[in-house]
Design an enzyme around this catalytic site. Sequence first.
Site, PDB file in Angstrom:
ATOM      1  NE  ARG A 101      -3.901   0.594   1.790  1.00 28.76           N
ATOM      2  CZ  ARG A 101      -5.128   0.633   2.281  1.00 28.76           C
ATOM      3  NH1 ARG A 101      -5.393   1.318   3.382  1.00 28.76           N
ATOM      4  NH2 ARG A 101      -6.111  -0.005   1.692  1.00 28.76           N
ATOM      5  CG  HIS A 128      -8.284   0.050  -3.089  1.00 29.46           C
ATOM      6  ND1 HIS A 128      -7.523  -1.049  -2.761  1.00 29.46           N
ATOM      7  CD2 HIS A 128      -8.981   0.367  -1.945  1.00 29.46           C
ATOM      8  CE1 HIS A 128      -7.739  -1.366  -1.488  1.00 29.46           C
ATOM      9  NE2 HIS A 128      -8.608  -0.524  -0.981  1.00 29.46           N
ATOM     10  CD  GLN A 131     -12.972  -1.815  -1.070  1.00 29.54           C
ATOM     11  OE1 GLN A 131     -12.193  -1.738  -0.139  1.00 29.54           O
ATOM     12  NE2 GLN A 131     -14.182  -2.339  -0.923  1.00 29.54           N
ATOM     13  CG  ASP A 226     -13.468   6.187  -1.244  1.00 30.09           C
ATOM     14  OD1 ASP A 226     -13.347   6.005  -0.020  1.00 30.09           O
ATOM     15  OD2 ASP A 226     -12.506   6.153  -2.034  1.00 30.09           O
ATOM     16  CB  CYS A 267     -14.210   1.097  -0.246  1.00 29.03           C
ATOM     17  SG  CYS A 267     -13.662   2.807  -0.125  1.00 29.03           S
ATOM     18  NE  ARG A 295     -10.357  -5.317   0.228  1.00 26.07           N
ATOM     19  CZ  ARG A 295      -9.642  -4.288   0.684  1.00 26.07           C
ATOM     20  NH1 ARG A 295     -10.251  -3.271   1.262  1.00 26.07           N
ATOM     21  NH2 ARG A 295      -8.331  -4.251   0.527  1.00 26.07           N
TER      22      ARG A 295
HETATM   23  N1   CP Z   1     -11.248  -0.242   2.171  1.00 26.76           N
HETATM   24  C1   CP Z   1      -9.973  -0.326   2.607  1.00 26.76           C
HETATM   25  O1   CP Z   1      -9.042  -0.567   1.855  1.00 26.76           O
HETATM   26  O2   CP Z   1      -9.831  -0.152   3.941  1.00 26.76           O
HETATM   27  P1   CP Z   1      -8.464   0.036   4.732  1.00 26.76           P
HETATM   28  O3   CP Z   1      -7.922   1.371   4.383  1.00 26.76           O
HETATM   29  O4   CP Z   1      -8.867  -0.084   6.186  1.00 26.76           O
HETATM   30  O5   CP Z   1      -7.511  -1.064   4.330  1.00 26.76           O
HETATM   31  N1  NVA Z   2      -9.994   6.631  -1.421  1.00 27.02           N
HETATM   32  C1  NVA Z   2      -9.691   6.114  -0.114  1.00 27.02           C
HETATM   33  C2  NVA Z   2      -9.865   4.636  -0.064  1.00 27.02           C
HETATM   34  C3  NVA Z   2      -9.643   4.042   1.300  1.00 27.02           C
HETATM   35  C4  NVA Z   2      -9.753   2.570   1.297  1.00 27.02           C
HETATM   36  C5  NVA Z   2      -8.260   6.484   0.268  1.00 27.02           C
HETATM   37  O1  NVA Z   2      -7.376   6.457  -0.576  1.00 27.02           O
HETATM   38  O2  NVA Z   2      -8.047   6.812   1.434  1.00 27.02           O
END
Ligand code: CP
Ligand code: NVA
Length: 312
Positions: A101, A128, A131, A226, A267, A295
């Site tokens: 990430r 992502h 997701q 989101d 999400c 997930r």
């Molecule tokens: N939706 C999602 O990716 O959540 P986190 O940021 O908690 O991993």
């Molecule tokens: N768009 C959001 C998604 C979180 C899972 C972010 O990047 O924080």
Amino acid sequence: MEHLSALTDWNEDILKQVLAQAAACKADPARFANVAARRVLFMIFEKPSLRTRVSFETGIVRLGGHAINYDVNTSPLGAGKESLPDTIKVVSRYADLIVARLFKHADLEEMIAHAGVPVINGLTDFSHPCQIMADLLTIQEHRGTLKGQTLCFLGDGFNNVTHSLLQGCAMMGMNIRVGCPRGEDYEPLPDVLASARKLAEAHGSEVIVTHDAREAARGADVLYTDSWMSYHIDPSELERRVAKFMPYQITAERMADAAPDAIFMNCLPAARGYEQTAEVIDGPQSVVFDQAGNRLHAQNAIMMRLLEQARA
Ligand code: CP
Ligand code: NVA
């Protein structure tokens, strides 16, 4: 070596196979209890996470393997003592799979260029994909099918989840409408939009970007939103962004514009009173916790595919 950087690394057939495997994993986890025996998943997170971090670690254990959550802050990489390519070359000598990430998508691509094992995108500023695999599984479960369904995304169009939704929906023959403010900071990247339109055309569906939230929501089967304050957005932006995005908040009125049996998705993490009202996310049409739960199953199917491909 196959990796998962974006859903467009795959095609419709592969997406369908992975979704079918995810459903099989969910229905009969015992069948898959040893498929990753002694396999090691290396996880590296530059941003916070609940779902991605915990579902990947739980997932690899359920498949018989082990996870290492590597803390960037105490690493030579984080201390500026070791480069990303060297780090990944070393990790590839130990681990069988990598989940990353990151802020910059270009860093993920650099990782992939130097990795000797499959790399999975656990979210970048750009996309992502994990997701959206879970989201497609959830839509399939709640709506019975994907093809021909209409998903309306309201809020931040210039967003990782929005970009991956555009790709995933178009590849599965779903219609997608994005309702967002005008301007390049709020609308999907033109390249992503153009390629989603091409994919949708090939799969008999439609991609629409509009600045009219009501129009976007009208008759939709899925209303999706989101965070307006993604992890990479500076907190000082809050006031300005809330003013921009408020017309795109998912409220009971927007739910009433959608199909009577529409589902609500986010999400997560969610901010009640911002991208949706509490009555929507905590109401009967919300499937956000099924979505979060999926997930685990979607990612187990992703890990199984990449481990198999790496062995082949
Ligand atoms: N939706 C999602 O990716 O959540 P986190 O940021 O908690 O991993
Ligand atoms: N768009 C959001 C998604 C979180 C899972 C972010 O990047 O924080």
